[in-house]
Scaffold this motif. Sequence first.
Motif, PDB file in Angstrom:
ATOM      1  N   THR A  49      12.208  -0.658 -14.021  1.00 29.14           N
ATOM      2  CA  THR A  49      11.123   0.451 -15.494  1.00 29.14           C
ATOM      3  C   THR A  49      11.796   0.273 -15.430  1.00 29.14           C
ATOM      4  N   GLU A  54       7.034  -1.955 -16.309  1.00 29.67           N
ATOM      5  CA  GLU A  54       6.973  -2.093 -14.854  1.00 29.67           C
ATOM      6  C   GLU A  54       7.477  -2.980 -13.831  1.00 29.67           C
ATOM      7  N   ALA A  71       3.904   0.371 -18.368  1.00 28.07           N
ATOM      8  CA  ALA A  71       4.199   1.546 -17.482  1.00 28.07           C
ATOM      9  C   ALA A  71       3.408   2.729 -17.808  1.00 28.07           C
ATOM     10  N   ASN A  74      -0.497   0.747 -15.733  1.00 31.16           N
ATOM     11  CA  ASN A  74       0.031  -0.091 -14.878  1.00 31.16           C
ATOM     12  C   ASN A  74      -1.215  -0.708 -14.886  1.00 31.16           C
TER      13      ASN A  74
END
Length: 184
Positions: A49, A54, A71, A74
């Motif tokens: 991350t 991510e 990040a 999502n």
Amino acid sequence: MQSLSLIPTLGLALVLGLLPPAVLADAAHAHGEAPAAAAGPALPRFAATSDLFELVGVLDGQKLALYLDHAGDNSPVKDSQIELDIAGTRVPVTRVADGEFQAALAAPLAEGVSPVTATVVAGSETDLLAGEIDVHAAAHAHAEPSGLMRRPAVLAGGIAATLGALALVWGLRRGRTVRVGGAA
């Protein structure tokens, strides 16, 4: 004072104490569909991350599934590219869909912890992510006991409950009584 028979009291306590294993519901008493149980050991995975992205990778043999998200929310990263390096070896990555990629390792990863670095390019944003993947075949080989392992306990509970009930009936027929408690 109250007069109680010791054997029936103990038998009743035994039956009540062992009742839960004997009354487990079977599949006919299920309330909706049961959640899917893991069929085997968990696959090795890594997460890397940063403030922007991510990246999660799931290793299945020599196949690697990659999932790239923003990040902040999502959501899958659209129109992105990934350059991947695992244990010092460059791994070619193919885009499957927005935020989803796949890769094939040339050789299986050695057991142990291997470093993972990924360069992500998405539009005008570029970021370097780092993580580790831990591959240990022995650590992932332990499966949870199946329902068959619980059967002896249920059987033992049923036998104990039956013996307790028989002791209760036997004690009532014999008419034995023991005073329980003290002077009030």
